[in-house]
Design a protein around this motif. Structure first.
Motif, short mmCIF file in Angstrom:
data_model
loop_
_atom_site.label_atom_id
_atom_site.label_comp_id
_atom_site.label_asym_id
_atom_site.label_seq_id
_atom_site.Cartn_x
_atom_site.Cartn_y
_atom_site.Cartn_z
N LYS A 176 0.83 -1.21 0.00
CA LYS A 176 0.00 0.00 0.00
C LYS A 176 0.87 1.26 0.00
CE LYS A 176 -2.03 -1.04 3.91
NZ LYS A 176 -1.34 -2.30 4.27
N SER A 177 1.81 1.30 0.93
CA SER A 177 2.67 2.50 1.02
C SER A 177 3.50 2.68 -0.23
CB SER A 177 3.58 2.40 2.24
OG SER A 177 2.82 2.36 3.42
N THR A 178 3.94 1.55 -0.78
CA THR A 178 4.71 1.62 -2.03
C THR A 178 3.88 2.26 -3.13
OG1 THR A 178 5.81 -0.41 -1.33
CG2 THR A 178 6.04 0.21 -3.64
N ALA A 225 -3.70 9.56 2.25
CA ALA A 225 -3.54 9.26 3.67
C ALA A 225 -3.12 7.82 3.83
CB ALA A 225 -4.85 9.53 4.41
N ASP A 226 -1.98 7.63 4.51
CA ASP A 226 -1.45 6.28 4.71
C ASP A 226 -1.73 5.85 6.14
OD1 ASP A 226 -0.07 3.93 4.74
OD2 ASP A 226 1.78 4.75 3.86
N GLU A 227 -2.80 5.09 6.30
CA GLU A 227 -3.22 4.61 7.62
C GLU A 227 -3.19 5.71 8.68
OE1 GLU A 227 -2.12 0.71 8.64
OE2 GLU A 227 -0.89 0.39 6.85
N PRO A 228 -3.91 6.82 8.45
CA PRO A 228 -3.78 7.96 9.37
C PRO A 228 -4.41 7.70 10.73
CG PRO A 228 -5.53 8.38 7.80
CD PRO A 228 -4.90 7.08 7.39
MG LIG Z 1 2.58 0.99 4.96
#
Ligand SMILES: [Mg+2]
Ligand SMILES: Nc1ncnc2c1ncn2[C@@H]1O[C@H](COP(=O)(O)OP(=O)(O)O)[C@@H](O)[C@H]1O
Lengths: 235, 416
Positions: free
Chosen positions: A50-52, A175-178
């Motif tokens: 996901k972050s990638t 938003a990355d797992e905020p």
């Molecule tokens: Mg991540």
């Protein structure tokens, strides 16, 4: 920069990414599109990429194949500096934690993106007043603005991060797992406030999470495995 | 805002940054201090003698003659006979001539025999003349005028008896002829402050019972008898000369150097000083180079601390990247921080210099006769500060480039 209003805010096709020197993980996104004003929750397990994917969209990682277009501009056609400028102008970013410069004041943290995004800067007539307004709407007391970011609680820091992502009204928020670092009670309050501000400026939201319970308020919930083929998932 | 952020970031790491600043400050103080002392010593030296056109002595090196006749450093190898002195004194170019006789000491201070003309013609710091603070010039054969340091160190006042030793640092004192302090000179900041001045005749009187450097055994001429004797000097160590017109300086110098009766040397004090600077120039340059290296070392220390802070600052860099900063912005920020650090260090170094000057000024003055003026910074010193800031920027480019590479690779994701 091509800014046709009817372009989707994000359009990906045929993207394939592999970390250099690593064969065990590869991310394939045949097609993914995000319309203007649309809010999408992207679900995926930890380590699924996901972050990638978000880094690819933000232009801090690059693909060899396929196209990623943000606001109609193909990232691959831009130089490194061009991609940084596009990100500064078009995208507000929030991470799971460590969003703020701990030594700087809350107001300096909120105003920081304007330093790199002249268009957002010129849209913001009175930056400090705008930062104060955003803080108020996000339920933060006024006297917080002059404090060092490190002195805030995690929940307050995440809300300051929202204010920073939205100042100058960028069309896309990523938003990355905020909410992962917040407890269940404050997760909902946080999302309420964030969605309230998003709606006000009509920005799109692409949020990733591993928590499917958050899905209700999004226009669309997408499983990463539905849009992407992930090879050799990390343990 | 970027400068404000840089300052905030630096003060968040106050301890290490403070140490770095201190190191830079001390190195800058050292550098500027060496520079100050160097120029201060030069002016002190140049200020020691003025108004004298020529110095004449036995033939040796011109620097040597200058050092022993004016600065009381080292000794004369030979004297000038009284006949030669008289002959030179008769020459038409001479406006005034003052004989100097050295070779005796009182405790750690040197004794100089001269005529009262010395007090009239010797000048220092451009045009200042000697003045008595207490008492009067020599009147009696056994009168001595002492410099202010002599008076301070030995706690002498007018009227005190003193004993003169033959030779330097010798224990054989001329016990039989007790001198008396007749006057104390005002402070001059020159070697005169550390000199006991007596008449030429007094020097003769001291040596009545001495032959070729040794006391004649069993012979002690009473003081009363000495007073009756012919005390015309037999030799002088050197002579200070003023000429009637500056144009005659070289004519006289040539005449003295070509003197046939005995080998003599005439020097122009200014020229001999230049020659002296030429000799100490190498040491000066070495000293400057060493203190410059200390500054460089401090800056390399700063480079090392930037390097070691990079890892813990990767998150910070990721935040900057997320809001749209380019890797080159991050490089610029690190260089800016280094320049601020170097600037604060250099300015603090300046403050240390002034504090140090305030503390060291009286000590250096009394111990070495070097007067360091406390004055606003000169362009040269401002140049040093700017150079330190620039060097700080250049040195920081190395870790800043590493930060550039790191932030390019990390992007918004820091692998933890
Ligand atoms: Mg991540
Ligand atoms: N800088 C990197 N270099 C190499 N591999 C990485 C790097 N960052 C992440 N990965 C790998 O990429 C895969 C996906 O990670 P990530 O995108 O962080 O997943 P998620 O955000 O869904 O938890 C993992 O296998 C991870 O080990």
């Amino acid at each position: 920069m091509n800014l046709r209003r009817d372009d989707p805010i994000l359009n990906m096709s045929g993207v394939r990414f592999q970390w250099p020197g690593r064969t065990s993980f590869a991310l394939n996104v045949p097609a993914f599109c995000l319309q203007r004003g649309e809010t999408v929750l992207l679900l995926g397990e930890s380590g699924s990429g996901k972050s990638t994917l978000l880094s690819l969209i933000c232009g801090t990682l690059q693909t060899g194949t396929g196209t990623i277009a943000v606001s109609g501009t193909d990232l691959a056609a831009l130089s490194g500096a061009g991609r940084d400028r596009l990100r500064a102008e078009q995208i507000g970013v929030i991470f799971q934690q460590f969003n703020l410069l701990p030594f700087a004041t809350v107001s300096d943290n909120i105003l920081l993106p304007l330093r790199f995004a002249p268009n957002r800067r010129s849209r913001t007539k009175m930056p400090f007043e705008e930062a104060t307004r955003l803080c108020r709407s996000l339920g933060l007391p006024d006297d917080l603005l002059g404090q060092r970011a490190a002195s805030l609680s995690v929940g307050q820091q995440q809300r300051v991060a929202v204010a920073r992502a939205l100042i100058g009204q960028p069309p896309l928020m990523i938003a990355d797992e905020p909410t992962s670092s917040l407890d269940a009670g404050s997760q909902n309050a946080f999302l309420d406030l964030m969605f309230g501000q998003l709606g006000e400026i009509g920005a799109s939201l692409l949020m990733v999470s591993h928590d499917p319970r958050l899905g209700d308020r999004f226009d669309r919930v997408v499983e990463l495995s539905d849009i992407a083929m992930i090879e050799g998932r990390a343990a | 805002m970027i400068i404000r952020l840089a300052i905030a970031s630096l003060s968040a790491r106050a301890l290490t940054v403070g140490m770095t600043i201190l190191a830079i400050a001390l190195s800058v103080t050292l550098f500027l201090g060496v520079e100050k002392i160097r120029t201060g010593a030069k002016t002190s030296f140049s200020d020691t003698i003025s108004g004298t056109d020529l110095i004449v002595g036995a033939r040796s090196g011109s620097v040597q003659l200058l050092l022993y006749s004016v600065f009381r450093i080292g000794n004369a190898t030979n004297n000038v006979t009284w006949e030669s002195y008289q002959e030179i004194a008769q020459r038409p170019e001479i406006e005034w001539i003052v004989p100097i006789s050295l070779g005796d000491s009182h405790r750690q201070f040197r004794v100089m025999g001269t005529s009262t003309a010395f007090f009239e013609y010797y000048q220092y710091r451009q045009d200042r003349s000697l003045e008595t603070a207490e008492g009067a010039l020599m009147d009696d054969l056994f009168d001595a005028v002492i410099g202010s340091d002599v008076a301070d160190t030995l706690e002498y006042s007018v009227g005190d008896p003193i004993v003169v030793a033959h030779g330097l640092a010798s224990f054989t004192e001329h016990k039989d002829q007790p001198f008396r302090v007749s006057g104390i000179l005002k402070k001059t900041g020159t070697p005169v402050d550390r000199t006991v001045i007596v008449s030429m005749e007094a020097i003769e009187a001291i040596h009545v019972d001495w032959k070729s450097g040794a006391k004649v055994p069993g012979k002690t001429t009473p003081v009363d008898m000495i007073r009756q004797m012919d005390l015309t000097p037999k030799a002088v160590t050197a002579a200070l000369i003023g000429v009637k017109s500056p144009l005659q300086t070289f004519t006289l110098q040539r005449a003295v150097n070509d003197y046939t009766e005995e080998p003599l040397l005439a020097i122009l004090p200014g020229v001999a000083l230049q020659e002296l600077w030429g000799i100490v120039g190498i040491a000066e340059t070495a000293l400057l180079a060493v203190s410059a290296m200390v500054v460089v070392t401090a800056l390399i220390g700063m480079m090392a601390t930037i390097f070691s802070s990079l890892n813990e600052r990767r998150r910070e860099m990721a935040i900057f990247r997320a809001v749209g900063a380019r890797p080159s912005n991050i490089l610029g920020m690190l260089v800016l921080e280094a320049m601020l650090t170097a600037a604060v260090g250099a300015l603090l170094g300046f403050c240390f210099l002034y504090v140090g000057l305030l503390a060291a000024q009286p000590v250096l003055d009394s111990a070495y006769g070097i007067w360091l003026p406390i004055e606003p910074p000169k362009w040269r010193e401002i140049g040093v500060v700017l150079a330190v800031i620039a060097a700080g920027a250049i040195v920081s480019l190395v870790p800043a480039y590493r930060a550039y590479r790191l932030s390019l690779a990390d992007g918004m994701m820091v692998k933890s």
